[in-house]
Design an enzyme around this catalytic site. Structure first.
Site, PDB file in Angstrom:
ATOM      1  N   HIS A   1       0.650  -1.335   0.193  1.00 19.72           N
ATOM      2  CA  HIS A   1       0.577   0.049  -0.032  1.00 19.72           C
ATOM      3  C   HIS A   1       0.546   1.055   0.131  1.00 19.72           C
ATOM      4  O   HIS A   1       0.112   2.141   0.329  1.00 19.72           O
ATOM      5  CB  HIS A   1      -0.902  -0.112   0.825  1.00 19.72           C
ATOM      6  N   SER A   2       2.308   1.537  -0.698  1.00 13.81           N
ATOM      7  CA  SER A   2       2.980   1.962  -0.664  1.00 13.81           C
ATOM      8  C   SER A   2       3.177   3.774  -0.733  1.00 13.81           C
ATOM      9  O   SER A   2       2.469   3.555  -2.335  1.00 13.81           O
ATOM     10  CB  SER A   2       4.136   2.189  -1.191  1.00 13.81           C
ATOM     11  N   ASN A   3       2.093   4.222  -0.449  1.00  6.51           N
ATOM     12  CA  ASN A   3       2.548   5.755  -0.912  1.00  6.51           C
ATOM     13  C   ASN A   3       3.977   6.145  -2.101  1.00  6.51           C
ATOM     14  O   ASN A   3       2.766   6.879  -2.629  1.00  6.51           O
ATOM     15  CB  ASN A   3       2.136   7.229   0.323  1.00  6.51           C
TER      16      ASN A   3
ATOM     17  N   LEU B   1       5.604   4.411  -3.666  1.00  4.72           N
ATOM     18  CA  LEU B   1       5.994   3.635  -4.600  1.00  4.72           C
ATOM     19  C   LEU B   1       4.773   3.949  -5.772  1.00  4.72           C
ATOM     20  O   LEU B   1       5.069   4.332  -6.727  1.00  4.72           O
ATOM     21  CB  LEU B   1       5.538   2.046  -4.299  1.00  4.72           C
ATOM     22  N   HIS B   2       3.360   4.501  -5.188  1.00  4.82           N
ATOM     23  CA  HIS B   2       2.087   4.611  -6.144  1.00  4.82           C
ATOM     24  C   HIS B   2       2.555   6.443  -6.897  1.00  4.82           C
ATOM     25  O   HIS B   2       2.783   6.806  -7.899  1.00  4.82           O
ATOM     26  CB  HIS B   2       1.127   5.362  -5.172  1.00  4.82           C
TER      27      HIS B   2
END
Length: 295
Positions: free
Chosen positions: A67-69, A71-72
């Site tokens: 759910h990494s912000n 990486l997003h």
């Protein structure tokens, strides 16, 4: 190409919490600087991406959870800038990819899933060196984007503010945002500004170590991290916290999520109730974005 909107909006924070009328509350809306690359993720990536473009880097490697912000935001930036992202992800989501991972796939990122033991090595020099050897022309960005190149981007948060505040609250996950604010405060001679980090995971001592590792001088003072409001660990949440986030949005019109911004707002409410802030304090809460993590 990325259409980042800065400086971000600074607005009063109007809430009906205990002792809120004894102080002045403001919120800096870094969540509004871009619909996808929101908040401190852009602040920490800005100068790393500028360097990548100047060097003609064709591939970036970085790390994060499902759910990494970070990486997003990085995946979107790389897609827009024509850079290949190799995302090393903690856990195996092959059978059930998260919304974030589906976005990365849509943006043509390469995803490699690492088991917990392997991912734990993400900061070890030998582990980094092995990936660099396999991808000699790639730029490797640490988890959360927290590195020396992140600090000047974070420093711009303070340079955007003409108003003086007595306290600033910010969530802490990988330490880069708090470290950048500490260094910026020193450079701007705002040493009376008290910086309060709110731990979003279990890590007393560990998080302080991450922050200090990014600072050139460990003698920086007038900051600390509150460790009472992580709700059991990273991305851990309770019905009470989720309801708090929902109520906050109804009352203020500002969306928050239970991983970062929700815990920071909760901490502010509790500290006010405890009488932590002297009467007349001017308090700034930094909304670091990351709302996609709540999907």
């Amino acid at each position: 190409m990325l259409n980042i909107v800065t400086p971000s909006v600074l607005q009063p924070l109007c809430v009906d919490w205990a002792d809120a009328r004894q102080v002045s509350l403001y919120i800096k809306r870094d969540d509004l600087i871009h619909p996808i690359i929101s908040g401190n993720k852009w602040r920490k990536l800005k100068y790393a991406l500028l360097e990548a473009k100047q060097r003609g880097v064709a591939e970036i490697i970085s790390f994060g959870g499902g759910h990494s912000n970070h990486l997003h935001a990085l995946g979107y930036c790389c897609h827009q800038l024509g850079i290949q992202l190799l995302a090393l992800v903690r856990g195996n989501y092959t059978a059930n990819p998260t919304p974030m991972l589906r976005d990365l796939q849509q943006w043509h990122s390469r995803i490699i899933y690492l088991d917990k033991a392997t991912y734990h090595k993400r900061s070890q020099p030998n582990f980094i060196a092995s990936w660099q050897a396999a991808h000699p022309d790639a730029l490797i960005i640490p988890e959360g984007g927290s590195q020396a190149l992140a600090l000047p981007g974070v420093a711009e948060i303070l340079s955007e503010q003409e108003s003086d505040f007595s306290h600033l609250l910010v969530p802490v996950g990988s330490g880069g945002t708090l470290a950048g604010l500490i260094q910026a405060r020193q450079a701007r001679h705002k040493n009376d500004l008290r910086l309060i980090g709110v731990a979003t995971l279990k890590g007393e001592g560990y998080l302080e170590g991450l922050v200090n590792s990014l600072l050139p001088d460990s003698a920086y003072s007038n900051w600390h991290i509150e460790h009472r409001f992580h709700f059991g660990g990273y991305a851990k949440r309770s019905d009470e916290l989720i309801n708090f986030c929902d109520t906050f949005k109804i009352q203020t019109g500002i969306a928050i999520e239970p991983v970062y911004s929700g815990k920071t707002c909760w901490a502010l409410k509790q500290l006010l109730a405890e009488g932590y802030f002297p009467r007349g304090s001017r308090i700034l809460l930094l909304h670091t974005g990351g709302l996609q993590g709540a999907r």
